[in-house]
Scaffold this motif. Structure first.
Motif, PDB file in Angstrom:
ATOM      1  N   ALA A  86     -18.181   2.457  -4.020  1.00  0.00           N
ATOM      2  CA  ALA A  86     -18.215   3.921  -3.863  1.00  0.00           C
ATOM      3  C   ALA A  86     -16.894   4.521  -4.337  1.00  0.00           C
ATOM      4  CB  ALA A  86     -18.452   4.277  -2.404  1.00  0.00           C
ATOM      5  N   PRO A  87     -16.943   5.647  -5.048  1.00  0.00           N
ATOM      6  CA  PRO A  87     -15.699   6.261  -5.508  1.00  0.00           C
ATOM      7  C   PRO A  87     -14.835   6.703  -4.330  1.00  0.00           C
ATOM      8  CG  PRO A  87     -17.586   7.681  -5.962  1.00  0.00           C
ATOM      9  CD  PRO A  87     -18.132   6.395  -5.451  1.00  0.00           C
ATOM     10  N   GLU A  88     -13.509   6.510  -4.493  1.00  0.00           N
ATOM     11  CA  GLU A  88     -12.563   6.864  -3.422  1.00  0.00           C
ATOM     12  C   GLU A  88     -12.679   8.340  -3.061  1.00  0.00           C
ATOM     13  OE1 GLU A  88      -8.611   5.740  -4.392  1.00  0.00           O
ATOM     14  OE2 GLU A  88      -7.738   6.642  -2.607  1.00  0.00           O
ATOM     15  N   GLU A  89     -12.990   9.166  -4.068  1.00  0.00           N
ATOM     16  CA  GLU A  89     -13.052  10.608  -3.801  1.00  0.00           C
ATOM     17  C   GLU A  89     -14.161  10.952  -2.797  1.00  0.00           C
ATOM     18  OE1 GLU A  89     -15.043  11.174  -8.118  1.00  0.00           O
ATOM     19  OE2 GLU A  89     -14.357  13.010  -7.190  1.00  0.00           O
ATOM     20  N   MET A  90     -15.213  10.103  -2.768  1.00  0.00           N
ATOM     21  CA  MET A  90     -16.305  10.367  -1.821  1.00  0.00           C
ATOM     22  C   MET A  90     -15.816  10.149  -0.385  1.00  0.00           C
ATOM     23  SD  MET A  90     -19.433  11.288  -2.525  1.00  0.00           S
ATOM     24  CE  MET A  90     -20.021  12.258  -1.148  1.00  0.00           C
ATOM     25  N   LEU A  91     -15.073   9.061  -0.183  1.00  0.00           N
ATOM     26  CA  LEU A  91     -14.506   8.817   1.150  1.00  0.00           C
ATOM     27  C   LEU A  91     -13.492   9.902   1.499  1.00  0.00           C
ATOM     28  CD1 LEU A  91     -13.753   5.029   1.742  1.00  0.00           C
ATOM     29  CD2 LEU A  91     -14.839   6.629   3.324  1.00  0.00           C
ATOM     30  N   GLY A  92     -12.692  10.280   0.504  1.00  0.00           N
ATOM     31  CA  GLY A  92     -11.686  11.322   0.722  1.00  0.00           C
ATOM     32  C   GLY A  92     -12.322  12.631   1.176  1.00  0.00           C
ATOM     33  N   LEU A  93     -13.455  12.956   0.574  1.00  0.00           N
ATOM     34  CA  LEU A  93     -14.173  14.183   0.940  1.00  0.00           C
ATOM     35  C   LEU A  93     -14.582  14.151   2.405  1.00  0.00           C
ATOM     36  CD1 LEU A  93     -15.767  16.775  -0.107  1.00  0.00           C
ATOM     37  CD2 LEU A  93     -17.694  15.243  -0.429  1.00  0.00           C
ATOM     38  N   HIS A  94     -15.139  13.016   2.843  1.00  0.00           N
ATOM     39  CA  HIS A  94     -15.596  12.923   4.239  1.00  0.00           C
ATOM     40  C   HIS A  94     -14.424  12.836   5.215  1.00  0.00           C
ATOM     41  CE1 HIS A  94     -19.757  12.894   3.195  1.00  0.00           C
ATOM     42  NE2 HIS A  94     -19.539  11.976   2.276  1.00  0.00           N
ATOM     43  N   ILE A 131      -0.355  15.012   7.092  1.00  0.00           N
ATOM     44  CA  ILE A 131      -1.270  13.869   7.063  1.00  0.00           C
ATOM     45  C   ILE A 131      -0.763  12.861   6.036  1.00  0.00           C
ATOM     46  CG2 ILE A 131      -3.658  13.161   6.589  1.00  0.00           C
ATOM     47  CD1 ILE A 131      -4.169  16.373   7.068  1.00  0.00           C
ATOM     48  N   SER A 132      -0.571  11.623   6.477  1.00  0.00           N
ATOM     49  CA  SER A 132      -0.156  10.553   5.563  1.00  0.00           C
ATOM     50  C   SER A 132      -1.358   9.643   5.344  1.00  0.00           C
ATOM     51  CB  SER A 132       1.007   9.784   6.197  1.00  0.00           C
ATOM     52  OG  SER A 132       1.374   8.720   5.357  1.00  0.00           O
ATOM     53  N   SER A 133      -1.734   9.418   4.075  1.00  0.00           N
ATOM     54  CA  SER A 133      -3.010   8.736   3.841  1.00  0.00           C
ATOM     55  C   SER A 133      -2.950   7.709   2.714  1.00  0.00           C
ATOM     56  CB  SER A 133      -4.084   9.781   3.507  1.00  0.00           C
ATOM     57  OG  SER A 133      -5.299   9.160   3.173  1.00  0.00           O
ATOM     58  N   ASP A 134      -3.576   6.545   2.978  1.00  0.00           N
ATOM     59  CA  ASP A 134      -3.758   5.527   1.933  1.00  0.00           C
ATOM     60  C   ASP A 134      -4.834   5.950   0.934  1.00  0.00           C
ATOM     61  OD1 ASP A 134      -1.940   3.863   3.141  1.00  0.00           O
ATOM     62  OD2 ASP A 134      -3.437   2.618   4.148  1.00  0.00           O
ATOM     63  N   ILE A 135      -5.741   6.806   1.391  1.00  0.00           N
ATOM     64  CA  ILE A 135      -6.864   7.260   0.556  1.00  0.00           C
ATOM     65  C   ILE A 135      -6.525   8.638  -0.001  1.00  0.00           C
ATOM     66  CG2 ILE A 135      -9.302   7.988   0.640  1.00  0.00           C
ATOM     67  CD1 ILE A 135      -9.396   5.147   1.164  1.00  0.00           C
ATOM     68  N   LYS A 136      -6.823   8.854  -1.262  1.00  0.00           N
ATOM     69  CA  LYS A 136      -6.559  10.177  -1.855  1.00  0.00           C
ATOM     70  C   LYS A 136      -7.474  11.210  -1.204  1.00  0.00           C
ATOM     71  CE  LYS A 136      -4.605   9.174  -6.379  1.00  0.00           C
ATOM     72  NZ  LYS A 136      -3.604   8.397  -5.677  1.00  0.00           N
ATOM     73  N   LEU A 137      -6.880  12.315  -0.759  1.00  0.00           N
ATOM     74  CA  LEU A 137      -7.644  13.355  -0.076  1.00  0.00           C
ATOM     75  C   LEU A 137      -7.710  14.610  -0.953  1.00  0.00           C
ATOM     76  CD1 LEU A 137      -6.061  13.081   3.507  1.00  0.00           C
ATOM     77  CD2 LEU A 137      -8.156  11.995   2.676  1.00  0.00           C
ATOM     78  N   PRO A 138      -8.790  15.356  -0.874  1.00  0.00           N
ATOM     79  CA  PRO A 138      -8.888  16.611  -1.639  1.00  0.00           C
ATOM     80  C   PRO A 138      -8.170  17.741  -0.911  1.00  0.00           C
ATOM     81  CG  PRO A 138     -10.932  16.227  -0.467  1.00  0.00           C
ATOM     82  CD  PRO A 138     -10.046  15.056  -0.150  1.00  0.00           C
ATOM     83  N   MET A 172       0.842  -1.200   0.000  1.00  0.00           N
ATOM     84  CA  MET A 172       0.000   0.000   0.000  1.00  0.00           C
ATOM     85  C   MET A 172       0.878   1.251   0.000  1.00  0.00           C
ATOM     86  SD  MET A 172      -3.125   1.097   0.059  1.00  0.00           S
ATOM     87  CE  MET A 172      -4.069  -0.355   0.541  1.00  0.00           C
ATOM     88  N   SER A 173       0.625   2.180  -0.909  1.00  0.00           N
ATOM     89  CA  SER A 173       1.391   3.419  -0.934  1.00  0.00           C
ATOM     90  C   SER A 173       0.569   4.537  -0.319  1.00  0.00           C
ATOM     91  CB  SER A 173       1.763   3.773  -2.363  1.00  0.00           C
ATOM     92  OG  SER A 173       0.597   4.003  -3.110  1.00  0.00           O
ATOM     93  N   ALA A 174       1.283   5.517   0.180  1.00  0.00           N
ATOM     94  CA  ALA A 174       0.578   6.612   0.861  1.00  0.00           C
ATOM     95  C   ALA A 174       1.051   7.951   0.316  1.00  0.00           C
ATOM     96  CB  ALA A 174       0.861   6.535   2.361  1.00  0.00           C
ATOM     97  N   ASP A 175       0.162   8.919   0.364  1.00  0.00           N
ATOM     98  CA  ASP A 175       0.499  10.288  -0.007  1.00  0.00           C
ATOM     99  C   ASP A 175       0.548  11.146   1.248  1.00  0.00           C
ATOM    100  OD1 ASP A 175       0.724  10.199  -2.842  1.00  0.00           O
ATOM    101  OD2 ASP A 175      -1.441   9.881  -2.926  1.00  0.00           O
ATOM    102  N   THR A 176       1.335  12.203   1.176  1.00  0.00           N
ATOM    103  CA  THR A 176       1.433  13.113   2.321  1.00  0.00           C
ATOM    104  C   THR A 176       0.782  14.455   1.974  1.00  0.00           C
ATOM    105  OG1 THR A 176       3.490  12.054   3.004  1.00  0.00           O
ATOM    106  CG2 THR A 176       3.026  14.211   3.943  1.00  0.00           C
ATOM    107  N   TYR A 177      -0.028  14.919   2.871  1.00  0.00           N
ATOM    108  CA  TYR A 177      -0.770  16.169   2.671  1.00  0.00           C
ATOM    109  C   TYR A 177      -0.515  17.099   3.855  1.00  0.00           C
ATOM    110  CZ  TYR A 177      -3.453  13.091  -0.435  1.00  0.00           C
ATOM    111  OH  TYR A 177      -3.818  12.196  -1.398  1.00  0.00           O
ATOM    112  N   PHE A 178      -0.874  18.358   3.669  1.00  0.00           N
ATOM    113  CA  PHE A 178      -0.760  19.309   4.770  1.00  0.00           C
ATOM    114  C   PHE A 178      -2.058  20.105   4.859  1.00  0.00           C
ATOM    115  CE2 PHE A 178       1.051  22.416   7.606  1.00  0.00           C
ATOM    116  CZ  PHE A 178       2.033  21.690   8.259  1.00  0.00           C
TER     117      PHE A 178
END
Lengths: 311, 280
Positions: free
Chosen positions: A93-101, A13-20, A1-7
């Motif tokens: 469900a699209p990943e972007e929907m989970l990312g939004l919540h 924030i390090s996340s397996d799910i793509k975040l907006p 599993m790869s993760a992205d880092t956000y601020f």
């Protein structure tokens, strides 16, 4: 599993799910989670209920350590100790929907658990301080902040404004480095929605970048406006003090009126009382209508200039 | 909990005001703008009960959460006695009634010919546009996706589909009431509603509530203080409140379209006889 880092909201924030959210750097896309992250979001198994929750709504449950969010057909996630988030997607469900919540309810829960007050507010940088606009959905928070952005005052945060109260001073952390507008508001402000990314899969809500990035340090919270749109009530801006100011602030905290389970209630009350005591709070009632947005913002600017702005 | 259900402009506000007079002793009867019976599609209500924002959800996701919201309103600390709805009786993607099975319902129905005229006035639209909406099987109030309406989407279906959905609803107990009977025999008709709702109010209370919700009084209150449920472009909310005003307003072709689209249900409700003669 790869993760992205956000601020966002002053947290890495390090996340397996793509975040907006603002991604730190594509080179940070790693095979594991960033060890220095403040918040880690992993995919895993999530219980369908918490043990002895203090609060239960149709969408979430809360204990002093945990926040469980469930949305049928999309998935559920649990937020623990202001740091660990476990996500279990459901169906197709699209990943972007989970990312939004995750980016909204999930991070608001993280902020609660970290002892910050996530106000339901959008805010702009005015004369070196934060001026925040609180209100319910449709009150015009994002639109007013975006209109100020058009006039040269950067948007500090949108929808969630994390406020800390320490040493007698209230300060606001920056949000996500962007703001969101529905199509009608964006067009009224002359913003091009054609190239803008959608903030929500179904509705015409779009994302726009703010020059005030998510990486800025916290800034002093200078003023709060509670927004009300009404065609019947007399328009005007009225100072609120005492218990009235406290109740407003408490009522416009994210997840209100269900926040009792999040934290030691005494801490919540003390922080809210501290902010209400030190930051001027105004109730601003204005006539709705995007066709009169310029006049509405002129009214605000006059109020800011007569009570606040230097020079 | 009791649903006060109807297609728009079918007497729902009249019934809400009547029941508020009867049951809400703390309500100021001169203040129509603080009517205590809430709209079931209220965005603020959804956001408050769920603790999250409907603006982050798709319409389908909102429909999946509504049953839990209504269950909480019916059985939780708020103990809502009545909720108003203009929605048809439909199910969500999980096959569950959106309005949940937690309540009974009073369903008000009105001659679609009068509905068309009144709804056009309410929305400040021409009658043809409203007739189109009344024929649209996917018609949804507040279903816009480019802005944030004050109410959440309510699926109405066509007028005929709306009425059928409630007439044929077997999930909950439904009391069907014709607007025309509320007008012609108010005391008897409202007394039946009061009894169905399990309220213990006698004839004197019912008459007092009927006087207080008299149409001319409501028009006067709207004139002096406004009514927040009036749409911005409409001239008034309380227009005429009479039966048969379609006779002065509809063209022959509009009449034929409405009867052609909704005739079967109109017959079922006594608005048409078997020979196709209009009865109201």
């Amino acid at each position: 599993m790869s993760a992205d880092t956000y601020f966002a909201y002053g947290m890495q924030i390090s996340s397996d799910i793509k975040l907006p959210l603002h991604r730190v750097d594509s080179r940070e896309h790693t095979a594991g989670h960033n060890a220095s992250a403040d918040v880690v979001i992993r995919i895993g198994e999530v219980p369908s209920a918490l043990v002895s929750p203090a609060t239960i709504t149709p969408a979430f449950q809360v204990t002093s350590r945990e926040f469980l969010f469930c949305l049928p057909g999309v998935g559920r996630f649990v937020v623990q100790d202001g740091r660990n988030v476990c996500v279990q997607p459901e169906g197709a469900a699209p990943e972007e929907m989970l990312g939004l919540h995750l980016a909204h309810s999930g991070l608001a829960a993280v902020l609660h658990q970290r002892g910050k007050r996530p106000l339901h507010a959008s805010a702009a940088l005015v004369d070196g301080g934060c001026v925040a606009f609180l209100g319910r959905s449709m009150a015009g928070k994002s639109t007013i902040a975006a209109a100020l952005n058009q006039r040269g005052y950067q948007v500090v945060c949108d929808d969630i404004c994390p406020v800390s109260f320490s040493g007698g001073i209230a300060s606001a952390s920056p949000g996500t480095g962007r703001f969101e507008l529905w199509a009608d508001s964006a067009r009224a402000l002359g913003l091009d929605t054609f190239k803008a990314a959608r903030a929500q899969p179904e509705g015409e809500r779009y994302c726009f970048a703010s020059e005030f990035t998510a990486f800025e340090p916290p800034i002093p919270l200078r003023r709060l406006y509670i927004l009300h749109q009404s065609r019947r009530k007399a328009p005007g801006i009225r100072r609120q003090t005492g218990i009235e100011a406290f109740q407003c602030l408490f009522g416009y905290t994210y997840f209100a009126p269900h926040i009792a389970g999040f934290d030691n209630e005494t801490n919540v009350f003390l922080a809210t009382a501290g902010i209400a005591r030190t930051v001027p709070i105004f109730e601003w009632c204005y006539v709705p209508g995007l066709d009169r947005l310029n006049d509405t913002v002129d009214t605000l600017m006059q109020h800011l200039e007569s009570h606040f702005l230097s020079g | 909990m009791i649903w006060l259900a109807s297609y728009p402009k079918s007497g729902n506000t009249w019934l809400r005001i009547f029941l508020s007079h009867l049951t809400e002793k703390e309500w100021d009867p001169d203040d129509l703008n603080s009517l205590p019976i809430l709209n079931a599609a209220s965005r603020a209500l959804f956001d408050r009960v769920t603790g999250i924002e409907a603006s982050d959800l798709t319409h389908a996701q909102i429909d999946l959460l509504w049953p839990r919201v209504y269950e909480q309103l019916a059985t939780g600390p708020e103990r809502c006695r009545f909720l108003k709805t203009h929605a048809a009786w439909t199910c969500n993607a999980a096959g569950e009634p959106v309005l949940s099975k937690v309540a009974a319902a009073v369903y008000l129905v009105r001659n679609p010919l009068d509905v068309a005229v009144s709804f056009a006035h309410h929305q400040a639209l021409d009658v043809e546009s409203v007739i189109n909406s009344m024929e649209d099987p996917a018609y949804t109030l507040c279903g816009q996706r480019n802005k944030l309406p004050i109410q959440l989407p309510a699926r109405l279906l066509s007028w005929e589909g709306h009425v059928r959905s409630w007439l044929d609803c077997h999930d909950i107990s439904v009391k069907i009431v014709r607007y025309e009977d509320m007008n012609a025999r108010p005391h008897e008709t409202f007394a039946e509603i009061v009894e169905f709702c399990g309220l213990e109010h006698g004839p004197a209370d019912i008459d007092a509530a009927l006087r207080a919700s008299d149409f001319k009084r409501l028009q006067e209150l709207e004139r002096t203080a406004g009514f927040r449920e009036k749409l911005p472009d409409a001239t008034s909310f309380f227009r005429k409140g009479v039966v048969g005003s379609w006779r002065d307003s509809l063209t022959d072709s509009q009449l034929q379209r409405l009867v052609g689209a909704h005739g079967a249900v109109m017959r079922r409700l006594g608005y048409l006889d078997d020979s196709g003669n209009l009865l109201c």
